[in-house]
Write an enzyme that holds these catalytic residues in place. Structure first.
Site, PDB file in Angstrom:
ATOM      1  N   SER A 335      43.516  47.871  38.571  1.00  0.00           N
ATOM      2  CA  SER A 335      43.696  48.039  39.942  1.00  0.00           C
ATOM      3  C   SER A 335      44.112  49.450  40.584  1.00  0.00           C
ATOM      4  CB  SER A 335      44.605  46.874  40.539  1.00  0.00           C
ATOM      5  OG  SER A 335      44.070  45.647  40.182  1.00  0.00           O
ATOM      6  N   ARG A 435      29.159  36.423  42.400  1.00  0.00           N
ATOM      7  CA  ARG A 435      30.049  36.354  42.909  1.00  0.00           C
ATOM      8  C   ARG A 435      30.094  36.496  44.612  1.00  0.00           C
ATOM      9  NH1 ARG A 435      34.457  39.761  39.448  1.00  0.00           N
ATOM     10  NH2 ARG A 435      35.779  38.761  40.877  1.00  0.00           N
ATOM     11  N   SER A 480      43.817  37.214  48.657  1.00  0.00           N
ATOM     12  CA  SER A 480      43.073  38.347  47.983  1.00  0.00           C
ATOM     13  C   SER A 480      43.437  39.526  48.265  1.00  0.00           C
ATOM     14  CB  SER A 480      41.440  37.801  48.353  1.00  0.00           C
ATOM     15  OG  SER A 480      40.706  39.009  47.631  1.00  0.00           O
ATOM     16  N   ASP A 628      45.005  36.873  37.374  1.00  0.00           N
ATOM     17  CA  ASP A 628      44.241  37.351  36.424  1.00  0.00           C
ATOM     18  C   ASP A 628      44.887  36.985  34.992  1.00  0.00           C
ATOM     19  OD1 ASP A 628      42.519  38.470  38.074  1.00  0.00           O
ATOM     20  OD2 ASP A 628      43.480  40.432  38.095  1.00  0.00           O
ATOM     21  N   LYS A 655      35.597  34.064  39.579  1.00  0.00           N
ATOM     22  CA  LYS A 655      35.979  35.502  38.855  1.00  0.00           C
ATOM     23  C   LYS A 655      34.783  35.682  38.220  1.00  0.00           C
ATOM     24  CE  LYS A 655      40.296  35.974  40.663  1.00  0.00           C
ATOM     25  NZ  LYS A 655      40.376  36.850  41.667  1.00  0.00           N
ATOM     26  N   ARG A 659      36.583  30.583  35.458  1.00  0.00           N
ATOM     27  CA  ARG A 659      37.951  30.634  34.525  1.00  0.00           C
ATOM     28  C   ARG A 659      38.409  29.275  34.163  1.00  0.00           C
ATOM     29  NH1 ARG A 659      40.020  36.733  35.919  1.00  0.00           N
ATOM     30  NH2 ARG A 659      38.212  37.794  34.942  1.00  0.00           N
TER      31      ARG A 659
HETATM   32  O1  SPQ Z   1      37.317  43.746  39.804  1.00  0.00           O
HETATM   33  P1  SPQ Z   1      37.297  42.332  39.242  1.00  0.00           P
HETATM   34  O2  SPQ Z   1      36.076  41.919  38.499  1.00  0.00           O
HETATM   35  O3  SPQ Z   1      37.553  41.252  40.425  1.00  0.00           O
HETATM   36  O4  SPQ Z   1      38.568  41.893  38.462  1.00  0.00           O
HETATM   37  C1  SPQ Z   1      39.661  40.872  38.324  1.00  0.00           C
HETATM   38  C2  SPQ Z   1      39.876  40.724  36.828  1.00  0.00           C
HETATM   39  O5  SPQ Z   1      40.340  39.754  36.302  1.00  0.00           O
HETATM   40  O6  SPQ Z   1      39.930  41.955  36.223  1.00  0.00           O
HETATM   41  C3  SPQ Z   1      39.102  39.451  38.749  1.00  0.00           C
HETATM   42  F1  SPQ Z   1      38.135  38.784  38.159  1.00  0.00           F
HETATM   43  O7  SPQ Z   1      40.792  41.123  38.908  1.00  0.00           O
HETATM   44  C4  SPQ Z   1      40.917  41.273  40.450  1.00  0.00           C
HETATM   45  C5  SPQ Z   1      41.904  40.248  40.699  1.00  0.00           C
HETATM   46  O8  SPQ Z   1      41.520  39.046  40.663  1.00  0.00           O
HETATM   47  C6  SPQ Z   1      41.445  42.667  40.817  1.00  0.00           C
HETATM   48  C7  SPQ Z   1      41.980  42.809  41.981  1.00  0.00           C
HETATM   49  C8  SPQ Z   1      42.234  44.199  42.738  1.00  0.00           C
HETATM   50  O9  SPQ Z   1      42.326  45.265  42.084  1.00  0.00           O
HETATM   51  O10 SPQ Z   1      42.444  44.080  43.759  1.00  0.00           O
HETATM   52  C9  SPQ Z   1      42.488  41.604  42.902  1.00  0.00           C
HETATM   53  C10 SPQ Z   1      42.118  40.527  42.118  1.00  0.00           C
HETATM   54  O11 SPQ Z   1      41.026  39.790  43.037  1.00  0.00           O
HETATM   55  P2  SPQ Z   1      41.251  38.999  44.372  1.00  0.00           P
HETATM   56  O12 SPQ Z   1      39.833  38.385  44.841  1.00  0.00           O
HETATM   57  O13 SPQ Z   1      42.075  37.963  44.004  1.00  0.00           O
HETATM   58  O14 SPQ Z   1      41.529  39.761  45.327  1.00  0.00           O
END
Ligand code: SPQ
Length: 747
Positions: A335, A435, A480, A628, A655, A659
């Site tokens: 992130s 997604r 989120s 995650d 995700k 999951r």
């Molecule tokens: O980037 P991506 O594919 O969405 O990656 C994931 C992961 O598991 O690596 C989710 F599948 O992480 C997200 C996390 O779940 C990364 C993230 C961020 O960097 O802001 C936030 C989270 O997602 P969300 O939808 O809860 O905001």
């Protein structure tokens, strides 16, 4: 049905002869007639079967031509005018005329001189293919396969039905020989070709001429190796043709030479001054650009390189048992790595990043910003240098931006791109294409953005530039960090204040980093707001190790008797430590050592030793803080005594995979009772058996089942593991280092 009846090739050399040979091979024209300057070339072309018959004058055959025919002028650029004069005198105006000259402006002027207007039947074009060999013997039926042909039709052709028909015919002919046809404006063509084709020829001809004649060493070429050969190959191209090109495209070539000369003399000064940093800058930028071009040459844009990963079938075979011991550092936080590139690019000045995650997801973000015109050096052992362009310095990308598997890239970029003056499109791999994107598209629309997804709210995301955004006060319907970050990034470009309120705390790296870059924001409880109009000032960023990656080894040690692992320099941002809280609640022995702050983010060395785990009801407030980490927490629950209940985690269903479903299926295969519910699961601790499980291409599912083998009674085969590279490229090495025995099988 054949595409054309008669093809007349004026100039039966490499370019003309190759089109004739290619159409003949594919059976796309009834007859090929050649026009050459000498009787000798005519006979040779007939003998070789490149043409059916050949003449030295067009006037010999023009009475035969009609609307089903095509004349292709393939003579040196400065000879085109005399051919046009002959054509005008005798060829009917329903015959399609096209050419293959490398310069289009001069041919256009010739057309106007000869015809006095833009004739509807003339379609200018340029096949981007060639070779050092020339003459009729060089004709090659495969010359144009997968090569570009640039058509530069007259501006208003689309409004004239007859002109459109002629353009379509020329397009079809080139497509029939497997060329990729694009259209371009004449001036744009000449400027681009001056830089990418004509300038390299000037330099190659001049270098060889200099070495051959001015070094006073006639043996100099004896010592030249591959570099010289590769660099100067084009200096043996047709001299007359290139002389004509230089004269015909004089203005554009001169300005390319000026630009190059300025850069060359700057490089000379850099060498004189022994300025190693500047030299590294130039060479790394050039290398990154050339490496990208190599992929394009292999017809592997960044996207197809990623597609190769998708198509790669990697299976892990993990032996049962063992214990987990050692001290390791997992790669940089995903992130934070994404955000370091994004904010570094939007900042004024140079941002140096250390510890950058060289995984496919973060690299997709890095590549996207290069595509948006930002100079980025590296990554080199986690070091990246971003030459920020400021909030308004991004450039329009030349094609769709492909972000592979990365939801973070797509969602955060949607907000950032909504505020730009140019249009853009974001695409992703098969998993990302499923997604939901309306969670960002809808509030962005409320802010005034023009943004399209497919009818079910999935990618591609198409963003129209030049919209006036205004701030909104948005209450997130789900916890989120991606949606929150997306809106804050859009807020940098929106009039007034943008305010986001979250139902539960989510990772706050965007907020911390914006502040680190000197951008003012207000945080009050669960609400964060910012105003546009500020600037980001470049700064240095040290990316801590990713707690989400560390989780696999934390759980490995927590479930395996006699284990003791220390994970160094891990980010322990309070919005990310749900996994530590949940494992501790289950009875895990976790110590946070050497706690410190690095670049606005708290870090620690995490020591975790085996202790028996108990099933628990996972507190819902911990869910967003560990979102995650649940696939690995499911494995911990499978090894715990009693039942673990997860609720309030419906986000897990959207995700990279669903999951909840993926873990429930895999654990059931391995003999664990795991009942999925709408928003979580009920997991009964028990004995993990061996077996074959699917990761469905989800990196976190693949790694979770890998560590489960430490407590399994038989071998675990985990299928579809290629995407581990998206977040944790050296996972298998580190797993091996701490004591997991696994084979990677590339099927
Ligand atoms: O980037 P991506 O594919 O969405 O990656 C994931 C992961 O598991 O690596 C989710 F599948 O992480 C997200 C996390 O779940 C990364 C993230 C961020 O960097 O802001 C936030 C989270 O997602 P969300 O939808 O809860 O905001």
């Amino acid at each position: 049905m054949m595409l054309i009846k008669k093809l007349v090739v004026v100039g039966i050399g490499l370019i003309g002869g190759s089109l004739a040979a290619a159409l003949r091979k594919r059976g796309q024209c009834e007859e090929i007639i050649g026009i050459a300057q000498t009787q000798e070339t005519c006979s040779r072309a007939e003998e070789r079967g490149v043409v059916d018959r050949a003449y030295t004058q067009i006037s010999d055959i023009c009475h035969e031509l009609g609307e089903d025919d095509l004349v292709f002028i393939a003579v040196p650029t400065l000879a085109i005018k005399s051919v046009l004069i002959q054509i005008k005198s005798c060829v009917a105006d329903n015959v399609t005329i096209t050419d293959g000259a490398s310069v289009k402006g001069s041919v256009y002027r010739d057309v106007l001189d000869v015809f006095g207007a833009e004739p509807v039947n003339v379609v200018l074009g340029h096949p981007i293919a060639g070779g050092e060999k020339s003459g009729v013997d060089a004709a090659d039926a495969s010359l144009y396969e997968n090569h570009r042909v640039i058509l530069t039709p007259f501006k208003d052709y689309a409004s004239d039905e007859v002109a459109r028909r002629h353009v379509t015919k020329v397009r079809n002919v080139w497509q029939a020989v497997d060329a990729n046809v694009i259209e371009m404006d004449i001036d744009q063509h000449d400027v681009i070709l001056a830089a990418t084709s004509h300038l390299p020829h000037v330099i190659a001809f001049s270098l060889v001429d200099t070495l051959a004649n001015d070094t006073h060493n006639e043996n100099i070429f004896r010592y030249a190796a591959g570099g010289f050969r590769d660099f100067t190959r084009i200096a043996s191209s047709d001299a007359v043709m290139w002389r004509d090109i230089m004269l015909a495209n004089k203005e554009a070539i001169l300005s390319s030479i000026d630009l190059f000369s300025r850069n060359l003399s700057r490089l000379k000064t850099t060498i004189e001054n022994e300025d190693a940093t500047q030299l590294t800058g130039v060479f790394t930028r050039a290398k990154a650009a050339r490496d990208r071009f190599t992929l394009m040459l292999m017809n592997q844009s960044y996207s197809s390189k990623m597609k190769n990963i998708e198509e790669k079938q990697i299976t892990y075979k993990v032996s049962p048992g063992g214990n987990a011991r050692g001290t390791i550092r997992v790669p940089g936080d995903k992130s934070i790595s994404h955000r370091s590139i994004m904010l570094g690019s939007l900042a004024e000045g140079v941002t140096n990043i250390q510890g950058f995650l060289e995984g496919e997801d973060a690299l997709a973000t890095l590549q996207t910003f290069r595509d948006l015109g930002v100079v980025i050096e590296g990554p080199d052992n986690g070091r990246v240098t971003v030459h920020g362009v400021g909030l308004h310095g991004l450039k329009a990308p030349s094609s769709a931006l492909y972000v592979g598997n990365s939801g973070t890239s797509m969602r955060l970029l949607s907000g950032l791109l909504a505020g730009q003056t140019f249009d853009s499109t974001l695409t992703g791999d098969e998993s990302l294409s499923k997604r939901p994107m309306n969670r960002v598209a809808n509030p962005l629309r409320d802010m005034g953005a023009s943004i399209e997804t497919d009818e079910s709210g999935r990618p591609p995301v198409k963003i129209a530039g030049g919209q006036k955004l205004h701030g909104i006060n948005y209450v997130l319907p789900m916890a989120s960090a991606q949606v929150k970050s997306c809106l804050l990034l859009a807020g940098l470009y929106a009039e007034g204040e943008t305010t986001v309120t979250e139902p539960a705390p989510t990772r706050d790296h965007t907020e911390r980093m914006l502040q680190g870059f000197g951008y003012q924001l207000k945080r009050e409880g669960s609400t964060v707001s910012l105003q546009s109009g500020g600037t980001l000032k470049a700064c240095d960023i040290e990316v801590p190790a990713d707690i989400s990656s560390a989780t696999f080894f934390m759980v490995a040690a927590a479930i395996t008797p006699d284990s003791d692992i220390t994970l160094t320099h891990v980010g322990i941002n309070p919005t990310r430590i749900g996994v530590i809280n949940i494992l501790r609640l289950m009875g895990a022995d976790i110590e946070l050592q050497n706690q410190r702050e690095v670049g606005g983010e708290p870090v620690a060395d995490i020591r975790i030793r085996y202790a028996p785990l108990q099933g628990v009801e996972i507190p819902e407030e911990q869910v967003p803080l560990a979102i995650d980490e649940f696939p690995a927490i499911f494995v911990a629950a499978a090894c715990a005594d009693g039942v673990t209940v997860l609720t309030g985690a419906e986000e897990l269903r959207v995700k990279e995979t669903d999951r909840i479903q993926a873990m429930a299926e895999g654990l059931s295969t391995l003999g664990i009772s795991c009942e999925p519910t709408a928003d979580g699961a009920v997991i009964h601790g028990g004995e993990i058996l061996g077996g074959e499980v699917e990761s469905f291409g989800d990196h976190r599912i693949a790694m979770s089942f890998t560590i489960a083998a430490l407590r399994a009674t038989g071998e675990i085969t985990v299928k579809n593991c290629a995407n581990v590279a998206t977040s944790f490229p050296n996972f298998t090495d580190l797993a091996g280092q701490i004591g997991i025995s696994l084979d990677v099988i590339d099927v």
